[in-house]
Write an enzyme that holds these catalytic residues in place. Structure first.
Site, mmCIF file in Angstrom:
data_model
loop_
_atom_site.group_PDB
_atom_site.id
_atom_site.type_symbol
_atom_site.label_atom_id
_atom_site.label_comp_id
_atom_site.label_asym_id
_atom_site.label_seq_id
_atom_site.Cartn_x
_atom_site.Cartn_y
_atom_site.Cartn_z
ATOM 1 N N ASN A 165 0.846 -1.201 0.000
ATOM 2 C CA ASN A 165 0.000 0.000 0.000
ATOM 3 C C ASN A 165 0.877 1.246 0.000
ATOM 4 O O ASN A 165 0.525 2.278 0.552
ATOM 5 C CB ASN A 165 -0.946 -0.004 1.205
ATOM 6 N N PHE A 209 0.968 -4.786 3.612
ATOM 7 C CA PHE A 209 0.158 -3.595 3.896
ATOM 8 C C PHE A 209 0.558 -3.087 5.277
ATOM 9 O O PHE A 209 0.330 -3.765 6.290
ATOM 10 C CB PHE A 209 -1.335 -3.921 3.881
ATOM 11 N N GLU A 210 1.140 -1.914 5.328
ATOM 12 C CA GLU A 210 1.595 -1.357 6.598
ATOM 13 C C GLU A 210 0.655 -0.233 7.040
ATOM 14 O O GLU A 210 -0.074 0.343 6.250
ATOM 15 C CB GLU A 210 3.047 -0.888 6.470
ATOM 16 N N ARG A 211 0.652 0.005 8.350
ATOM 17 C CA ARG A 211 -0.206 1.021 8.985
ATOM 18 C C ARG A 211 -1.698 0.654 8.887
ATOM 19 O O ARG A 211 -2.556 1.525 8.787
ATOM 20 C CB ARG A 211 0.044 2.404 8.396
#
Length: 419
Positions: A165, A209-211
């Protein structure tokens, strides 16, 4: 092989003389560009014969060689713990643990692709090809990846498409929110990932997908479950990269339900690094106690054979003004050691964190603090993979120079191949 930590007054010549190993072989194995050394620097000595030095003990030799005192005594017909200076001890091969290994690689020039793949293929099961970025309509960005995908397969390393992302500036929480909350966009993305694997010849996917926010916790696990449901009938692997967790109370990690994720994917690459990073105060990047706590926490929710422990091939250089951080940059292991050499400052080692660090002042008088992974720290993490019988390990990222990493991994692991 064994590890030697450079002492004040040491030179490559004196070390080679101590252990009857050529200067050139020490230089080559450790990726040294010159014959210069700095106190505290750790080196791999490429020999299976250890020549006992003053103040050595069976314990210290066992620690340096990763072979138990009992095994050293057995192979050398030693009945007591007393050693004589000059005594030659045979260091037998260490039993290896069979693992799967995943490291990330970014497509580059043909020459660099060839160099990275050819020189690391024997130590990897998978390469995570970084990266395809999701769009807000469920489409994917483009990537010139065909040369490196074919190269990986030629060397029997299974390529995984890394889906992120990422935007031009950050890992976007908003982008993930929109996709996860829209069944139409989510289904479109899953179909696009399936088509990508099929068209480009990947063996599977690695979702990074981070955060991810707490509000999307269940939606994210559900997305991974749906993705695997689409991919598994065709024989594709579904994997994920997730941040390290030691509890379920840290606010910015609540979006990652280890139990739900473990139930949805084939395996998870745990990013066991960045406890301190560019936006934080200086400190250890991958402290050993926190990493072991992460493994222990993970095993409450995932099977051992689902966990791939991620290692850092880097550190950080913080520029300081008093106690305040002005800015920080990531640096490779080799660059960190070269900085210590350039400014002729000793490298220190934290036994608590199993990480190396040093400080120096640059030409403008600005103070810098550097923390980084080194051979001793990496070895401790390899031992954890074996201790907890995990699926394997891997690194972010290939291309960041860590010359001794290859030989160290061979000391501990036999690599399982999927293709």
């Amino acid at each position: 092989m064994f590890i030697y930590v450079v002492k004040s007054g040491d030179s490559l010549f004196s070390i080679s003389l101590k252990y009857q190993v050529s200067q050139e072989s020490i230089r080559m194995v450790n990726g040294l560009q010159t014959f210069q050394l700095v106190p505290g620097q750790d080196l791999i000595i490429p020999s299976n014969i250890y020549i006992v030095q003053p103040n050595d003990s069976l314990y210290s030799i066992a620690k340096a060689s990763f072979i138990s005192s009992r095994t050293i005594k057995l192979y050398n017909n030693i009945t007591s713990n007393s050693l004589q200076v000059g005594m030659q001890l045979y260091l037998p091969p260490r039993p290896t643990y069979t693992v799967e290994a995943l490291s990330y690689i970014t497509p580059s020039t043909p020459n660099k692709n060839q160099f990275l793949v050819q020189n690391s293929a024997d130590l990897h099961t998978y390469f995570g090809i970084f990266n395809y970025q999701i769009r807000d309509d469920g489409s994917l960005s483009s990537l010139d990846d065909q040369p490196i995908v074919q190269l990986a397969k030629h060397y029997r390393v299974a390529p995984l498409a890394v889906i992120t992302n990422l935007t031009s500036t950050e890992f976007s929480k908003t982008l993930t929110q929109k996709m996860l909350n829209s069944p139409i966009i989510k289904d479109k993305l899953i179909e696009n990932i399936y088509n990508l694997l099929k068209q480009k010849g990947y063996v599977g996917v690695n979702i990074d997908f981070e955060r991810v926010g707490e509000e999307e916790r269940d939606l994210y696990s559900g997305f991974l479950y749906s993705l695997k449901k689409r991919l598994k009938p065709e024989g594709y692997i579904t994997s994920v990269a997730i941040p390290a967790k030691t509890n379920d109370t840290t606010p910015w990690l609540l979006g990652y339900d280890y139990g739900g994720i473990g139930a949805a994917v084939d395996f998870a690459f745990i990013m066991a690094y960045d406890w301190h990073e560019a936006s934080s105060p200086p400190g250890p990047v991958a402290p050993i106690k926190e990493i072991e706590k992460t493994i222990q926490y993970s095993l409450n929710y995932m099977k051992r054979n689902q966990i791939v422990l991620g290692f850092a091939r880097y550190g950080y250089n913080w520029t300081m003004s008093g106690d305040k951080v002005l800015h920080a940059v990531g640096i490779s292991i080799s660059k960190a050691v070269n900085l210590a050499m350039k400014y002729q400052v000793p490298i220190k080692f934290s036994t608590e964190y199993q990480q190396s660090f040093f400080s120096y002042r640059d030409e403008k008088g600005q103070k810098h603090i550097v923390w980084f992974e080194d051979i001793r720290g990496k070895a401790k993490k390899l031992e954890l993979v074996e201790k907890y019988k995990l699926r394997g390990g891997g690194a972010w990222q290939l291309g960041l120079e860590f010359p001794q990493s290859h030989l160290l991994a061979k000391k501990f692991f036999t690599i399982k191949k999927r293709i």
